[in-house]
Design a protein around this motif. Structure first.
Motif, mmCIF file in Angstrom:
data_model
loop_
_atom_site.group_PDB
_atom_site.id
_atom_site.type_symbol
_atom_site.label_atom_id
_atom_site.label_comp_id
_atom_site.label_asym_id
_atom_site.label_seq_id
_atom_site.Cartn_x
_atom_site.Cartn_y
_atom_site.Cartn_z
ATOM 1 N N ASP A 15 -32.932 21.834 -23.418
ATOM 2 C CA ASP A 15 -33.493 22.735 -22.408
ATOM 3 C C ASP A 15 -33.143 22.265 -20.995
ATOM 4 N N LEU A 16 -33.296 20.964 -20.755
ATOM 5 C CA LEU A 16 -32.952 20.431 -19.436
ATOM 6 C C LEU A 16 -31.448 20.513 -19.179
ATOM 7 N N THR A 17 -30.666 20.342 -20.235
ATOM 8 C CA THR A 17 -29.219 20.475 -20.083
ATOM 9 C C THR A 17 -28.852 21.888 -19.656
ATOM 10 N N GLU A 18 -29.496 22.878 -20.293
ATOM 11 C CA GLU A 18 -29.218 24.277 -19.946
ATOM 12 C C GLU A 18 -29.617 24.570 -18.506
ATOM 13 N N GLN A 19 -30.769 24.037 -18.077
ATOM 14 C CA GLN A 19 -31.197 24.244 -16.694
ATOM 15 C C GLN A 19 -30.198 23.619 -15.713
ATOM 16 N N GLY A 20 -29.721 22.435 -16.063
ATOM 17 C CA GLY A 20 -28.759 21.771 -15.190
ATOM 18 C C GLY A 20 -27.451 22.523 -15.097
ATOM 19 N N VAL A 21 -26.987 23.048 -16.238
ATOM 20 C CA VAL A 21 -25.726 23.790 -16.254
ATOM 21 C C VAL A 21 -25.848 25.069 -15.433
ATOM 22 N N TYR A 22 -26.961 25.784 -15.597
ATOM 23 C CA TYR A 22 -27.135 27.029 -14.847
ATOM 24 C C TYR A 22 -27.348 26.774 -13.353
ATOM 25 N N GLY A 23 -27.766 25.567 -13.011
ATOM 26 C CA GLY A 23 -27.976 25.253 -11.604
ATOM 27 C C GLY A 23 -26.802 24.573 -10.940
ATOM 28 N N ILE A 24 -25.720 24.367 -11.694
ATOM 29 C CA ILE A 24 -24.586 23.631 -11.137
ATOM 30 C C ILE A 24 -23.917 24.391 -9.994
ATOM 31 N N GLY A 25 -24.023 25.722 -10.045
ATOM 32 C CA GLY A 25 -23.422 26.516 -8.977
ATOM 33 C C GLY A 25 -24.018 26.207 -7.617
ATOM 34 N N GLY A 26 -25.312 25.896 -7.584
ATOM 35 C CA GLY A 26 -25.950 25.561 -6.316
ATOM 36 C C GLY A 26 -25.392 24.287 -5.717
ATOM 37 N N PHE A 27 -25.159 23.290 -6.560
ATOM 38 C CA PHE A 27 -24.569 22.044 -6.068
ATOM 39 C C PHE A 27 -23.131 22.267 -5.590
ATOM 40 N N LEU A 28 -22.368 23.012 -6.389
ATOM 41 C CA LEU A 28 -20.961 23.200 -6.060
ATOM 42 C C LEU A 28 -20.767 24.037 -4.801
ATOM 43 N N SER A 29 -21.682 24.969 -4.555
ATOM 44 C CA SER A 29 -21.523 25.859 -3.401
ATOM 45 C C SER A 29 -21.673 25.127 -2.075
ATOM 46 N N VAL A 30 -22.392 24.017 -2.063
ATOM 47 C CA VAL A 30 -22.605 23.277 -0.810
ATOM 48 C C VAL A 30 -21.782 21.991 -0.758
ATOM 49 N N ALA A 31 -21.002 21.733 -1.795
ATOM 50 C CA ALA A 31 -20.189 20.511 -1.823
ATOM 51 C C ALA A 31 -18.927 20.708 -0.986
ATOM 52 N N ARG A 32 -18.619 19.759 -0.127
ATOM 53 C CA ARG A 32 -17.413 19.848 0.696
ATOM 54 C C ARG A 32 -16.154 19.556 -0.109
ATOM 55 N N GLU A 33 -16.305 18.799 -1.185
ATOM 56 C CA GLU A 33 -15.118 18.381 -1.936
ATOM 57 C C GLU A 33 -15.465 18.201 -3.407
ATOM 58 N N LEU A 34 -14.556 18.621 -4.270
ATOM 59 C CA LEU A 34 -14.644 18.348 -5.700
ATOM 60 C C LEU A 34 -13.578 17.310 -6.028
ATOM 61 N N ARG A 35 -14.007 16.115 -6.364
ATOM 62 C CA ARG A 35 -13.067 15.032 -6.666
ATOM 63 C C ARG A 35 -12.995 14.850 -8.181
ATOM 64 N N ILE A 36 -11.803 15.017 -8.712
ATOM 65 C CA ILE A 36 -11.584 14.928 -10.153
ATOM 66 C C ILE A 36 -11.008 13.559 -10.482
#
Length: 335
Positions: A15-36
């Motif tokens: 359940d917490l995993t699903e909440q985290g996955v669905y909320g990942i867009g919020g983190f990514l939208s304000v991130a200046r950089e995605l480092r792979i």
């Protein structure tokens, strides 16, 4: 602040995993950089692809940086090789004091280059990962990405289709615009320049130790400066040039489709190119040192110029040539 998925999203409670996955867009939208932090399996993991797709959708102007883990492995191979060479060069200097015989010095120099030959072999194997990275980008196919649960696969596919219109459109995005963006970031695929002082540190330390010895022995200041310019700085730049040439040849000959005999020949040729480059630098360094301070300074400046040019030339050429090759394969000419 850093969002690291493996520790920021619960990996145990569904359940917490699903909440985290669905909320990942919020983190990514304000991130200046995605480092792979790229390793060989990255493009085959569906959740990794999902994060990449979500970031570009949520943050169209954000920066995507590929940081391949093979870069640090390459740096270690170079550092270990130079450490071995520096140790054996010191031994050769001790033996040269005991005997001035040319054959002995030649044998000692050959032995001193042995760590470099081992480093070349490791370097070629490591840089094969670089070739795999470029090939993965050129031949990416979302359908081949793996996922442990079918429900997760369906969720990711639906999300990507909603963001990009279709899975085929996202595949073309990875092969096209994303690949171009990553390939034109030269620092992602080469040894960063700031690593080279660390790589040549074993040699520089040995050279400065000689300066201290000369100073303790009462050598004139002109001799000390000549040694610093010609031997410490000048020769260090030739070592960097030799390593850059080695990395370039190792990458160009990295594909594993050749026969074992040809691989050995390639390793030998790469080693000889590096050894000859460093031997030429050492010869010029010694000649300049013997001629005095002015020649040592001139040699140092010329060496710095040559190394700077080599670093500039070899930074993007392999990726650009590979990119053009991929473009020809994807869009063959009609004739």
């Amino acid at each position: 602040m850093c969002f690291l998925d493996v520790v920021s999203i619960n990996q145990v409670d569904p359940d917490l995993t699903e909440q985290g996955v669905y909320g990942i867009g919020g983190f990514l939208s304000v991130a200046r950089e995605l480092r792979i932090l790229w390793s060989v399996p990255y493009m085959s993991r569906l959740w990794c692809i999902f994060e990449l797709a979500a970031y570009r959708r949520a943050n169209p102007t954000g920066k995507i940086t590929m940081s391949p883990l093979f870069v640090e492995a390459v740096v270690f191979c170079m550092w270990a090789s130079i450490s071995g060479v520096a140790a054996l060069v010191l031994l050769s200097q001790v033996l040269s004091l005991l005997s001035a015989a040319g054959p002995i010095l030649f044998v000692v120099f050959a032995v001193a280059m042995m760590p470099l030959s081992v480093g070349v072999n490791l370097l070629r194997r490591t840089l094969y990962s670089k070739r795999l990275l470029l090939e993965e980008l050129a031949a990416f196919d979302l359908q081949h990405a793996r996922c442990r649960l079918d429900a997760d696969r369906q969720f990711v596919h639906q999300a990507i289709e909603g963001w990009y219109g279709s899975m085929e459109a996202f595949t073309e995005y990875v092969r096209g615009p994303l690949q171009q963006e990553l390939l034109h970031s030269s620092s992602n695929f080469t040894v960063p320049s700031q690593y080279y002082p660390l790589i040549v540190l074993p040699y520089v330390a040995g050279s400065l130790d000689e300066v201290v010895g000369l100073c303790s022995g009462g050598a004139p200041w002109t001799i000390l400066l000549s040694h610093v310019f010609a031997h410490t700085i000048g020769m260090s730049t030739w070592i960097i040039t030799g390593l850059e040439v080695t990395a370039y040849l190792s990458y160009r000959w990295a594909p594993a489709r050749h026969s074992p005999a040809w691989k050995i020949i390639q390793s030998v040729l790469t080693f000889l190119a590096a050894a000859l480059t460093m031997a030429m630098g050492a010869t010029l360094s010694l000649a300049s040192l013997r001629r005095g301070l002015a020649q040592s300074v001139a040699y140092c400046l010329i060496s710095l110029t040559i190394t700077s040019c080599v670093l500039r030339v070899y930074r993007l050429r392999p990726e650009e040539s590979f990119w053009k090759c991929c473009q020809k394969q994807q869009h063959p000419s009609v004739g």
